[in-house]
Design a protein around this motif. Structure first.
Motif, PDB file in Angstrom:
ATOM      1  N   PHE A  62       0.965  -1.017  -0.072  1.00 36.95           N
ATOM      2  CA  PHE A  62       0.570  -0.137   0.170  1.00 36.95           C
ATOM      3  C   PHE A  62       0.488   1.266  -0.147  1.00 36.95           C
ATOM      4  N   ASP A  63       1.968   1.728   0.296  1.00 31.40           N
ATOM      5  CA  ASP A  63       2.768   2.369   1.052  1.00 31.40           C
ATOM      6  C   ASP A  63       3.229   2.674  -0.616  1.00 31.40           C
ATOM      7  N   CYS A  64       3.748   1.506  -1.717  1.00 28.60           N
ATOM      8  CA  CYS A  64       4.168   1.824  -2.192  1.00 28.60           C
ATOM      9  C   CYS A  64       3.189   2.189  -3.931  1.00 28.60           C
ATOM     10  N   THR A  65       2.158   1.265  -3.365  1.00 28.44           N
ATOM     11  CA  THR A  65       0.706   1.868  -4.439  1.00 28.44           C
ATOM     12  C   THR A  65       0.158   3.267  -4.329  1.00 28.44           C
ATOM     13  N   LEU A  66       0.473   3.674  -2.961  1.00 25.14           N
ATOM     14  CA  LEU A  66      -0.451   4.574  -2.693  1.00 25.14           C
ATOM     15  C   LEU A  66       0.513   5.576  -2.616  1.00 25.14           C
ATOM     16  N   GLY A  67       1.990   5.494  -2.881  1.00 25.85           N
ATOM     17  CA  GLY A  67       3.248   6.429  -3.483  1.00 25.85           C
ATOM     18  C   GLY A  67       3.486   7.134  -1.848  1.00 25.85           C
ATOM     19  N   TRP A  68       3.513   6.288  -0.756  1.00 32.15           N
ATOM     20  CA  TRP A  68       3.723   6.899   0.898  1.00 32.15           C
ATOM     21  C   TRP A  68       5.174   6.836   0.809  1.00 32.15           C
ATOM     22  N   LEU A  69       5.998   6.434  -0.261  1.00 34.05           N
ATOM     23  CA  LEU A  69       7.479   5.578   0.289  1.00 34.05           C
ATOM     24  C   LEU A  69       8.415   6.533  -0.188  1.00 34.05           C
ATOM     25  N   ARG A  70       8.546   7.096   0.251  1.00 35.26           N
ATOM     26  CA  ARG A  70       9.913   9.118  -0.190  1.00 35.26           C
ATOM     27  C   ARG A  70      10.771   8.852   0.250  1.00 35.26           C
ATOM     28  N   TYR A  71      12.097   9.388  -0.228  1.00 33.76           N
ATOM     29  CA  TYR A  71      13.580   9.686   0.427  1.00 33.76           C
ATOM     30  C   TYR A  71      13.085  10.590   1.076  1.00 33.76           C
ATOM     31  N   GLU A  72      12.000  11.473   1.294  1.00 33.00           N
ATOM     32  CA  GLU A  72      12.079  12.915   2.308  1.00 33.00           C
ATOM     33  C   GLU A  72      12.563  12.640   3.769  1.00 33.00           C
ATOM     34  N   PRO A  73      13.028  13.415   4.433  1.00 38.74           N
ATOM     35  CA  PRO A  73      13.034  13.954   5.999  1.00 38.74           C
ATOM     36  C   PRO A  73      11.622  14.030   6.618  1.00 38.74           C
ATOM     37  N   LEU A  74      11.333  13.545   7.524  1.00 36.93           N
ATOM     38  CA  LEU A  74      10.228  13.474   7.987  1.00 36.93           C
ATOM     39  C   LEU A  74       9.606  14.727   9.075  1.00 36.93           C
ATOM     40  N   SER A  75       9.421  15.301   8.532  1.00 34.94           N
ATOM     41  CA  SER A  75       9.096  17.095   9.710  1.00 34.94           C
ATOM     42  C   SER A  75       7.796  16.613   9.634  1.00 34.94           C
ATOM     43  N   ILE A  76       7.539  16.698  11.496  1.00 28.65           N
ATOM     44  CA  ILE A  76       5.984  16.716  12.346  1.00 28.65           C
ATOM     45  C   ILE A  76       6.064  16.914  13.744  1.00 28.65           C
ATOM     46  N   GLU A  77       5.363  18.101  13.678  1.00 34.20           N
ATOM     47  CA  GLU A  77       5.297  18.676  15.227  1.00 34.20           C
ATOM     48  C   GLU A  77       5.349  17.309  16.051  1.00 34.20           C
ATOM     49  N   ILE A  78       5.995  17.118  17.747  1.00 38.18           N
ATOM     50  CA  ILE A  78       5.487  15.979  18.218  1.00 38.18           C
ATOM     51  C   ILE A  78       4.072  15.796  18.718  1.00 38.18           C
ATOM     52  N   ASN A  79       3.544  16.923  19.027  1.00 36.24           N
ATOM     53  CA  ASN A  79       2.032  16.624  19.806  1.00 36.24           C
ATOM     54  C   ASN A  79       1.419  16.266  18.749  1.00 36.24           C
ATOM     55  N   LYS A  80       1.704  17.252  17.363  1.00 38.25           N
ATOM     56  CA  LYS A  80       0.685  16.336  16.482  1.00 38.25           C
ATOM     57  C   LYS A  80       1.222  15.231  15.739  1.00 38.25           C
ATOM     58  N   PHE A  81       1.505  14.601  15.531  1.00 39.17           N
ATOM     59  CA  PHE A  81       2.187  12.966  15.822  1.00 39.17           C
ATOM     60  C   PHE A  81       1.682  12.509  16.897  1.00 39.17           C
ATOM     61  N   SER A  82       1.484  12.563  18.144  1.00 38.86           N
ATOM     62  CA  SER A  82       0.615  11.739  19.246  1.00 38.86           C
ATOM     63  C   SER A  82      -0.437  11.832  18.853  1.00 38.86           C
ATOM     64  N   ALA A  83      -1.103  13.319  18.685  1.00 37.98           N
ATOM     65  CA  ALA A  83      -2.504  12.973  18.562  1.00 37.98           C
ATOM     66  C   ALA A  83      -3.145  12.811  17.719  1.00 37.98           C
ATOM     67  N   ILE A  84      -2.181  12.441  15.955  1.00 34.68           N
ATOM     68  CA  ILE A  84      -2.665  11.557  14.827  1.00 34.68           C
ATOM     69  C   ILE A  84      -2.468   9.885  15.270  1.00 34.68           C
ATOM     70  N   VAL A  85      -1.793  10.152  16.019  1.00 33.56           N
ATOM     71  CA  VAL A  85      -1.938   8.075  16.538  1.00 33.56           C
ATOM     72  C   VAL A  85      -2.885   7.866  17.806  1.00 33.56           C
ATOM     73  N   SER A  86      -2.620   9.209  18.156  1.00 34.50           N
ATOM     74  CA  SER A  86      -3.584   8.858  19.371  1.00 34.50           C
ATOM     75  C   SER A  86      -4.915   8.429  18.934  1.00 34.50           C
ATOM     76  N   ASP A  87      -5.166   9.700  17.886  1.00 30.16           N
ATOM     77  CA  ASP A  87      -6.982   8.767  17.351  1.00 30.16           C
ATOM     78  C   ASP A  87      -7.748   7.777  16.350  1.00 30.16           C
TER      79      ASP A  87
END
Length: 103
Positions: free
Chosen positions: A58-83
């Motif tokens: 699914f990562d390959c099919t949806l184009g989610w595999l990219r060699y890019e740095p991951l940059s996201i606020e920790i609180n935002k990421f925690s909220a996404i995972v928690s939800d």
């Protein structure tokens, strides 16, 4: 797959075929056996491999595999995972109890 502008829409049949392919690649079952059974039966020793392979497909099919740095606020990421986890837990508890048990 259907492309509408920049949005890609995957048919349920396409997703079903991907799931069957990954299950067959993981377990060695034939697609015919799996379709006839109509149910995924992934042995415990293969379960993690199945999930990892499915995620990669699914990562390959949806184009989610990219060699890019991951940059996201920790609180935002925690909220996404928690939800996501809370939604999954809520759905799973609702599905495991018939509606009359929830009253």
């Amino acid at each position: 797959m259907i492309f509408q502008g920049d949005i890609m829409s995957l048919s349920e049949n396409y997703i079903r075929r991907l799931i069957i392919k990954v299950a067959c690649d993981t377990t060695g079952d034939s697609a015919e056996e799996l379709i006839e059974r109509g149910r995924l039966e992934i042995p415990a020793r293969d379960a993690i491999e199945f999930v990892v392979r499915l995620e990669a497909i699914f990562d390959c099919t949806l184009g989610w595999l990219r060699y890019e740095p991951l940059s996201i606020e920790i609180n935002k990421f925690s909220a996404i995972v928690s939800d996501a986890l809370n939604a999954r837990a809520s759905t799973s508890s609702t599905l495991s109890h018939p509606p009359e048990d929830l009253v």
